[in-house]
Design an enzyme around this catalytic site. Structure first.
Site, PDB file in Angstrom:
ATOM      1  N   ASP A   1       0.826  -1.207   0.000  1.00 49.02           N
ATOM      2  CA  ASP A   1       0.000   0.000   0.000  1.00 49.02           C
ATOM      3  C   ASP A   1       0.869   1.271   0.000  1.00 49.02           C
ATOM      4  OD1 ASP A   1      -2.393  -1.321  -0.087  1.00 49.02           O
ATOM      5  OD2 ASP A   1      -2.693  -1.335   2.089  1.00 49.02           O
ATOM      6  N   GLU A   2       1.984   1.211   0.771  1.00 50.04           N
ATOM      7  CA  GLU A   2       2.946   2.321   0.742  1.00 50.04           C
ATOM      8  C   GLU A   2       3.434   2.564  -0.684  1.00 50.04           C
ATOM      9  OE1 GLU A   2       5.338   2.380   5.019  1.00 50.04           O
ATOM     10  OE2 GLU A   2       6.297   1.557   3.235  1.00 50.04           O
ATOM     11  N   LEU A   3       3.772   1.479  -1.358  1.00 52.56           N
ATOM     12  CA  LEU A   3       4.301   1.588  -2.718  1.00 52.56           C
ATOM     13  C   LEU A   3       3.284   2.238  -3.655  1.00 52.56           C
ATOM     14  CD1 LEU A   3       6.486   0.957  -4.795  1.00 52.56           C
ATOM     15  CD2 LEU A   3       5.487  -1.330  -5.050  1.00 52.56           C
TER      16      LEU A   3
END
Length: 1085
Positions: free
Chosen positions: A85-87
């Site tokens: 999700d960060e990516l």
């Protein structure tokens, strides 16, 4: 969660790292954090954030508030939905905000990430279990995208520490690309910083020290500040030390050693952020910083000792340190061993105008109506940014009329702020170098080093070393040709202002320059022994009567220059007949001297240069005078001059100019002693009959005696002559006895009505002028000359035939040869062929001339129509040529011509040509044909060749050739354009003309590099030579605003020009090109 636009622009962190903690946190990532911290890079750390199934608003904010995101892809990275999700969010910021994204592949192959295969793929599939198809696709797309971003791969590195260091350096560099907004208004800053970063070589870890050098007011400190702001985030320890100028000046009662320690304490306190630093000795900086990576900028350094105290050796600082020293004195940098020096140059004209406009109008462009005024202000400020900013501010809000009123003030006096800044450097000079600076500012700007050295040889000034110091400290520039030029006009103003402040009474100052003040001194006899130089422009003074004793108080006067740059015929400066005294001058320059001789008590023993053109002199002085120092005498256009004094003692004389001394009958035999004489100029001495015989002046190279209409005797006065002009005299032939011994003669002008045959000529001749001769054919001795490249037979009225000439001949001028019928066209690759008014040329000769191979300039001959081979023809002065696809290559040659009506008078100076495209791109090729050389008396045909080179991606549907009449060097006359009645063009693509590649190469060489070299030589060295040796009255032009004039020239040279068209044709440069190989083989210069 949606963020406001204002919060999304906040950058709280330099770097946001995305990583899988168990894989890298305790090892690789901790070391990376350490290196980031050492470079001052702020990194987001997530230890305090509670982990969940999805990333929360705090993490989203952290990503968006970072300038760089680093995605650290490891084997288990895809096991975390949090990481994935960060990516996704990182790539969204990359797309929306242009965020920099960098990748590190740690023990995982990029292809495994890109295709989600192998162990990495298995881990990813396990994480995707139970997720929606939309989430899977989002993660898959993100992994594929990030794997395509080039990054560091741990498997490619043998040493992990080196890899981490490289990553930290790369991040630091990316963070430092954008200049601080504090300096957004500085024109050209980005280019300065780019060049400085290149000098700093951040790729290496060695310690590096560089210099920033330039004159006061050029912007060194601003550039240094901006560089510091750009680099400081990459260094944990950094320091900017400004205003170091004068920091080591001794103060009464304070020990010098304590001063030195206090400087070290100041630097350490700043760099270590410790206000209570204690420094016990001068090893403190080394002890504290030898293991630290530091950034130190030392600004305004004016003493080598400052560097010895603050940065004596590279070993004082740790690996990767960068020390930057800004100074006005290049010598300090060199003496400290700093060889990487960035010279801050003057802005171009465009940049200077932008600086002025930002200050005056708060906009980057010149408002309508202010264009010429703005350019004048830029010239007066010498393109100096400080001057442009201050003067611009003083004119802010003023009307155009007020600008016009302020120009004289700007030209005459320095603004107080500018003076105070420039004067600091002057006051740091030694007394002798201050004096030398004032000599240049008031008298010797734009003079050669050699000239000034000789002029000041009897002073106590060390001129050559002093000039080097002034150049190192940015007061003057020494050109590659050895000419001295003030760096900008404001420095010249500073020097003159300093002289003005020497005394309220002009007669008590060193130099007198202002016309009204000089007038008062000469009429009131108020000059004193303080005066050493007078430069008097009499152009606008009206009638002035000099007092009998005007010069008697000025016993130390050494340089007297009285000139009139308006060249008016009337002599406005009158001196009494009973004036007896002139001081013992080194330089006597007096245009239009009004008396018949010099004052009786004048002693010329110290005289170096006597320059008195257009004078009323009948003689200089009586008897034999001591003249041990004199190098140049110019009495040109002194039409009443009857005799030359005995010059037997002038053994150092190099130039004697007696041009147009019409009543002069005899050249005295005393010239036999002038063994250093290089140039003897006597053109136009109509009564000259007697010249010495049986002498051989060893140094004599140039003799000009053309238009000495009574001269019969050949001037056999030196066998070393290189240039001889005896055209239009009574000389009937070149003596056979001389022809064999004059082995250095390169240029000979001998044509006259008295010359009916030429039987001998030295084999070394390169240029031969037989104009106005009564020869009927080209002499055999001319045809066999092995080095001849230029032949002029203009106005040889009886010449009927021009036979085959040497194939290396480059220029033939046969204008106004009224009887000329036959021409053998055996030319190789000539520069120019002209047959103006040769009305009897037969058809075979005309055809041969027209079909001549490409010439560098043009061919001219009588003609009333365009030849048949020109496929494109048009009536009038322009022609449009439609182009089918592929007919015009990226480099195509052309042949063009035009027919012009008879020229009356000299209104039309030359013909220019503009070639353009339908899109509007155009370039002027000027001076295709110079009609001022000889006006055609009937219709004439001009033919020229060229090559068009343009961008290969341009699609041309047509090109336009337009010919214009030029009335002077700078403007056209549309009313005269109808003189051109027809024109034609033939486009010759490489295939169509069938030339070999070697032919093309030869053409390119002639039309570009070699020609530019020749033109450069013509317009630089030869013209500069005129400055030094041709002391004509026109020289006065250069006495006013010399720095300004040079600034204009320099601006022209360095101006930036881009165009869609490039024209490698050389029409109109009017060079006298010679075959250098042939000339050099004979040792002829």
């Amino acid at each position: 969660m949606a963020l406001s636009s204002s919060s999304s622009n906040i950058r709280r962190y330099h770097v946001f790292p995305s990583f899988h903690g168990p894989d890298v946190r305790k090892g690789f990532l901790s070391h990376l954090h350490y290196h980031f911290a050492s470079k001052g890079i702020t990194t987001f750390k997530d230890q305090e954030i509670e982990k969940g199934n999805t990333i929360g608003p705090e993490l989203v904010n952290a990503i968006r508030e970072s300038r760089v995101s680093i995605v650290l892809l490891s084997k288990k990275y895809a096991s975390s939905s949090w990481c994935l999700d960060e990516l996704v969010e990182i790539l969204k910021c990359k797309e929306d905000q242009g965020q920099i994204v960098m990748t590190i592949f740690y023990d995982v192959d990029p292809s495994s990430v890109r295709k989600q295969k192998g162990d990495f793929g298995s881990t990813f599939m396990k994480t995707c279990e139970g997720k929606s198809e939309e989430v899977k696709q989002r993660w898959t797309k993100a992994l594929t995208h990030v794997a395509n971003i080039k990054g560091e791969h741990s498997l490619n590195w043998a040493n992990e520490a080196d890899m981490i260091q490289k990553i930290a350096t790369d991040v630091s560099t990316k963070l430092s690309v954008t200049p601080s907004r504090d300096f957004e208004g500085m024109v050209g800053l980005e280019a300065h910083l780019t060049k400085l970063n290149s000098l700093l070589c951040f790729e290496g870890d060695d310690v590096k020290m560089i210099g920033i050098w330039g004159p006061a007011g050029i912007g060194k400190s601003t550039i240094a500040r901006a560089l510091y702001n750009q680099l400081s985030s990459s260094f944990q320890l950094k320091c900017f030390m400004g205003n170091l100028k004068g920091s080591l000046k001794s103060i009464v009662g304070v020990d010098h050693y304590e001063f030195q320690k206090s400087l070290q304490k100041l630097l350490l306190a700043k760099i270590l952020n410790q206000g209570d630093m204690r420094v016990h000795n001068l090893a403190a900086i080394k002890e504290w910083l030898q293991d630290q990576r530091v950034l130190i900028i030392l600004d305004d350094v004016d003493d080598l000792e400052q560097l010895e105290v603050l940065a004596k050796e590279l070993s004082w600082f740790g690996s990767g340190s960068r020390i930057i020293v800004a100074t006005e004195d290049k010598k300090i940098l060199k003496e400290h061993g700093i060889n990487d020096i960035y010279h801050v140059d003057f802005p171009s004209m465009e940049e200077a105008l932008e600086i002025l406009c930002l200050s005056a109008f708060k906009q980057s462009s010149v408002p309508d109506g202010f264009e010429e005024l703005a350019k004048k202000v830029v010239h007066l400020c010498g393109n100096l940014p400080l001057g442009l900013s201050i003067v611009g501010s003083s004119l802010r809000g003023e009307s155009k009329h007020e600008w016009e009123l302020q120009l004289p003030r700007i030209e005459a006096s320095l603004d107080g702020k500018i003076e105070s800044i420039l004067k600091v450097g002057y006051e740091r000079l030694s007394k002798k170098n201050q004096s030398l600076f004032l000599h240049i500012a008031c008298f010797f700007n734009y003079r050669s080093v050699d000239y000034v050295t000789v002029m000041l040889a009897d002073s106590n000034l060390d001129v050559r070393n002093g000039l080097k110091t002034l150049a190192d400290k940015c007061f003057v520039h020494i050109s590659i040709n050895g000419w001295i030029v003030m760096h900008h006009h404001l420095l010249q103003q500073l020097g003159r202002q300093i002289v003005l402040e020497q005394s309220d009474e002009p007669g008590k100052r060193q130099f007198l320059i202002e016309a009204e003040e000089i007038r008062a001194v000469l009429t009131d006899e108020t000059g004193t022994g303080s005066v050493i130089g007078i430069s008097y422009n009499t152009s606008n003074i009206g009638e002035v009567s000099v007092s009998k004793g005007a010069f008697e108080g000025m016993r130390n006067l050494r340089f007297l220059r009285i000139f009139n740059y308006l060249f008016s015929g009337k002599c406005t400066l009158q001196i009494p007949e009973d004036m007896e005294y002139l001081p013992p001058l080194r330089l006597l320059h007096w245009d239009r001297y009004p008396r018949k001789s010099l004052p009786t008590k004048f002693q010329p023993e110290r005289l170096l240069e006597l320059h008195m053109p257009h004078s009323n002199l009948e003689k200089l002085w009586g008897g034999i005078q001591p003249l041990p120092n004199i190098k140049s005498i110019d009495l040109s256009f002194s039409i009443r001059l009857k005799e030359i004094p005995n010059l037997s003692n002038a053994t150092n004389l190099e130039t004697l100019n007696l041009t147009h001394c019409k009543t002069l009958v005899e050249l005295p035999s005393s010239i036999s002693n002038l063994h250093k004489l290089k140039k003897l100029k006597m053109s136009g001495c109509e009564k000259l009959r007697v010249i010495p015989t049986n002498i051989n002046l060893a140094s004599l190279e140039v003799v000009r005696m053309n238009y000495c209409s009574r001269l019969r005797r050949f001037p056999d006065i030196s066998s070393n002559i290189k240039t001889l002009s005896v055209g239009n005299t009574k000389i009937e032939n070149f003596p056979p006895s001389v022809a064999g011994s004059w082995s250095r003669l390169a240029r000979l002008e001998i044509g006259s009505r008295s010359l009916k045959i030429l039987t001998h000529a030295p084999q070394s001749i390169i240029s031969l002028n037989l104009s106005n001769s009564d020869i009927r054919r080209i002499p055999d001795c001319v045809i066999s000359l092995p080095y001849l490249v230029e032949l002029i037979v203009e106005n040889c009225r009886k010449l009927v035939t021009i036979p085959a000439l040497p194939p290396w001949l480059e220029s033939l001028n046969a204008n106004k040869c009224a009887s000329l019928k036959r021409v053998c066209c055996s030319f190789g690759n000539p520069t120019i062929l002209t047959f103006y008014n040769c009305l009897k040329l037969d058809e075979e000769a005309r055809r041969g001339i027209i079909m001549q191979q490409p010439v560098d300039e043009y061919i001219c001959l009588p003609g009333k129509e365009i030849p048949a081979e020109f496929s494109h023809k048009a009536v009038g002065n322009s022609i449009t040529i439609p182009l089918a696809p592929g007919t015009f290559l990226a480099s195509s040659r052309y042949k063009a011509c035009f027919v012009i009506l008879p020229v009356t008078g000299y209104r039309c100076h030359s013909i220019s040509c503009i070639v353009s495209s339908k899109a509007g791109f155009a370039m002027r090729i000027c001076d295709l044909a110079r009609l001022s050389d000889w006006s055609p008396g009937t219709e004439h045909l001009f033919i020229f060749h060229g090559r068009l080179v343009y961008q290969r991606n341009m699609i041309l549907s047509e090109i336009i050739f337009k010919f214009n009449c030029v009335i002077n060097e700078f403007s056209d006359d549309p009313d005269l354009d109808n003189m051109i009645i027809e024109c034609g063009v033939q486009i010759m693509t490489e295939e169509a003309k069938g030339s070999s590649s070697s032919d093309v190469d030869n053409f390119e060489t002639k039309s570009s590099s070699s020609e530019l070299e020749n033109f450069e030589t013509e317009s630089s060295s030869s013209e500069l030579d005129i400055f030094e040796t041709e002391s004509s009255s026109s020289e006065a032009d250069y006495y006013e605003d010399e720095g300004l004039k040079f600034s204009q020239v320099e601006s022209t040279k360095t101006s930036k020009h881009t165009s869609c068209w490039s024209w490698f044709t050389k029409h109109g440069l009017r060079k006298k090109k010679m075959n250098k190989t042939r000339a050099n083989s004979r040792g002829i210069s």
